[in-house]
Scaffold this motif. Structure first.
Motif, PDB file in Angstrom:
ATOM      1  N   ALA A  98       7.191 -66.789  11.306  1.00 58.84           N
ATOM      2  CA  ALA A  98       6.731 -68.183  11.277  1.00 58.84           C
ATOM      3  C   ALA A  98       6.509 -68.711  12.692  1.00 58.84           C
ATOM      4  O   ALA A  98       5.550 -69.440  12.954  1.00 58.84           O
TER       5      ALA A  98
ATOM      6  N   ARG B 276       3.279 -67.367  13.904  1.00 56.69           N
ATOM      7  CA  ARG B 276       2.148 -67.969  13.180  1.00 56.69           C
ATOM      8  C   ARG B 276       1.746 -69.310  13.783  1.00 56.69           C
ATOM      9  O   ARG B 276       0.564 -69.653  13.849  1.00 56.69           O
ATOM     10  N   TRP B 277       2.719 -70.089  14.246  1.00 58.04           N
ATOM     11  CA  TRP B 277       2.426 -71.432  14.716  1.00 58.04           C
ATOM     12  C   TRP B 277       2.561 -71.593  16.221  1.00 58.04           C
ATOM     13  O   TRP B 277       2.585 -72.708  16.727  1.00 58.04           O
TER      14      TRP B 277
ATOM     15  N   ARG C 151       4.310 -63.511   5.670  1.00 55.49           N
ATOM     16  CA  ARG C 151       3.074 -63.848   6.375  1.00 55.49           C
ATOM     17  C   ARG C 151       2.380 -62.557   6.735  1.00 55.49           C
ATOM     18  O   ARG C 151       3.006 -61.514   6.881  1.00 55.49           O
ATOM     19  N   ASP C 152       1.097 -62.622   6.923  1.00 53.47           N
ATOM     20  CA  ASP C 152       0.272 -61.432   7.069  1.00 53.47           C
ATOM     21  C   ASP C 152       0.721 -60.549   8.225  1.00 53.47           C
ATOM     22  O   ASP C 152       1.041 -61.035   9.314  1.00 53.47           O
TER      23      ASP C 152
ATOM     24  N   ARG D 264       6.164 -77.413   9.309  1.00 52.36           N
ATOM     25  CA  ARG D 264       4.721 -77.319   9.109  1.00 52.36           C
ATOM     26  C   ARG D 264       4.454 -77.105   7.626  1.00 52.36           C
ATOM     27  O   ARG D 264       4.774 -76.064   7.074  1.00 52.36           O
ATOM     28  N   ASP D 265       3.885 -78.099   6.974  1.00 46.68           N
ATOM     29  CA  ASP D 265       3.521 -77.988   5.563  1.00 46.68           C
ATOM     30  C   ASP D 265       2.007 -78.057   5.459  1.00 46.68           C
ATOM     31  O   ASP D 265       1.431 -79.131   5.290  1.00 46.68           O
ATOM     32  N   ASN D 266       1.358 -76.923   5.596  1.00 52.01           N
ATOM     33  CA  ASN D 266      -0.093 -76.849   5.491  1.00 52.01           C
ATOM     34  C   ASN D 266      -0.474 -76.299   4.127  1.00 52.01           C
ATOM     35  O   ASN D 266       0.157 -75.365   3.622  1.00 52.01           O
ATOM     36  N   TYR D 267      -1.524 -76.831   3.546  1.00 51.68           N
ATOM     37  CA  TYR D 267      -1.970 -76.361   2.243  1.00 51.68           C
ATOM     38  C   TYR D 267      -2.277 -74.863   2.301  1.00 51.68           C
ATOM     39  O   TYR D 267      -2.949 -74.387   3.219  1.00 51.68           O
TER      40      TYR D 267
ATOM     41  N   TYR E  12       9.637 -66.365   4.396  1.00 49.55           N
ATOM     42  CA  TYR E  12       8.411 -66.278   3.604  1.00 49.55           C
ATOM     43  C   TYR E  12       7.458 -65.273   4.238  1.00 49.55           C
ATOM     44  O   TYR E  12       7.339 -65.190   5.473  1.00 49.55           O
TER      45      TYR E  12
ATOM     46  N   THR F  62       7.566 -73.846   6.241  1.00 49.63           N
ATOM     47  CA  THR F  62       7.806 -73.300   7.565  1.00 49.63           C
ATOM     48  C   THR F  62       8.721 -74.224   8.357  1.00 49.63           C
ATOM     49  O   THR F  62       8.490 -75.431   8.422  1.00 49.63           O
TER      50      THR F  62
ATOM     51  N   GLU G  67      -0.134 -72.551   2.846  1.00 50.74           N
ATOM     52  CA  GLU G  67       0.844 -71.870   3.682  1.00 50.74           C
ATOM     53  C   GLU G  67       2.232 -72.045   3.058  1.00 50.74           C
ATOM     54  O   GLU G  67       2.538 -73.079   2.466  1.00 50.74           O
TER      55      GLU G  67
END
Length: 306
Positions: free
Chosen positions: A190, A193-194, A184-185, A288-291, A182, A296, A293
């Motif tokens: 991933a 990102r985390w 990401r900026d 990681r399931d963040n709104y 996916y 992941t 995002e």
């Protein structure tokens, strides 16, 4: 519902030759593999174009094909200026000349004008940009709407089209790292990102990709040096974590976790993690399931997460 995008990314260095040549190979390979009919239709246009994505108002005839090259260049550290050309034969020649002195950023778009004449309906968008503050490294990426991979009817065929195109490019470019995941900026994985601390900085991680992975995903491309750290193709295949483990033409490994992108979830990610862990920072898999995002499946690079 938020529209999700996937990103195919390769990191390359000067071991294969000038970075401008690598960027040209990337754009040329993807357009020939993914949009051959559209490339042929655009071929006869002049290089010069009046299309400007930043302009207000309609840009062209509804439904008509467009192809655009954008080159952003910063001279003397000043604010970047942008030049644009049609993605035509003349435009390709202009691009080759521009890449001799690598710009700050290059984008190639192919799409169709919307029903009211605005730019839209992207069929493909691909980019290339040098790594900031570390000469000799380049990020290549291309983006596709995730729904095209997950569609029950056409998704598998679309996956194969993209895998074929990325494989062609990887076989020619000897990447130090690659993935399909996916978007990401700014090319961030991933894992980055985390992660915490320096492990989350892509600008620092990319120049280390001959030594370790920046993460892992449905498709992971490992450099030859990382492949040797993992024991080679036979050892990686023996883990059973991958549907495909194949050597690339100029070194490195092509690692596809599942035959279908839709099957890549936490269970598959855990298997991949254990297979490539010697080339990853410490940590354990966690979803990681963040709104806001994308989904992941990553290692969190913090020993306290064990």
């Amino acid at each position: 519902m938020m529209q999700l995008w996937l990103e195919a990314q390769l990191n390359v260095d000067t071991s294969r030759g000038p970075l401008g040549d690598a960027a040209y190979v990337w754009f040329d390979t993807l357009t020939r593999a993914l949009t051959p009919a559209e490339r042929a239709e655009l071929a006869g246009l002049p290089a010069a174009t009046r299309i400007n994505p930043l302009a207000e108002g309609p840009q062209g005839e509804p439904g008509k094909l467009y192809g655009l090259i954008e080159v952003d260049r910063s001279i003397g550290g000043g604010y970047p200026t942008t030049e644009r050309r049609h993605l035509s034969d003349e435009g390709w020649e202009w691009l080759r000349g521009e890449l001799a002195d690598l710009p700050k950023n290059v984008t190639v778009w192919i799409g169709r004008f919307t029903g009211n004449g605005f730019l839209g309906g992207r069929l493909m968008v691909a980019k290339a940009w040098p790594v900031r503050n570390t000469p000799g490294w380049l990020v290549l990426d291309a983006q596709v709407v995730a729904d095209q991979f997950t569609d029950p009817g056409s998704g598998r065929a679309e996956q194969q089209r993209w895998l074929g195109a990325i494989r062609q490019a990887a076989d020619r470019l000897n990447p130090s790292f690659g993935q399909i995941d996916y978007w990401r900026d700014k090319g961030t994985t991933a894992l980055e990102r985390w992660s915490t601390g320096l492990a989350r900085d892509a600008q620092l991680a990319i120049p280390q990709t001959r030594e370790r992975l920046r993460g892992y995903s449905w498709l992971t491309i490992a450099s030859q040096e990382v492949a040797e750290k993992l024991g080679g193709a036979a050892a990686v295949a023996a883990t059973g974590a991958f549907a495909e483990v194949e050597p690339l033409t100029e070194g490195g490994l092509w690692l596809l976790a599942t035959e279908d992108f839709a099957d890549y979830g936490m269970k598959a990610a855990e298997s991949v993690f254990h297979a490539v862990a010697p080339a990853l920072p410490p940590g354990m898999p966690r979803q990681r399931d963040n709104y806001g995002e994308p989904p992941t499946f990553v290692v969190i690079a913090d020993p306290s997460d064990r």
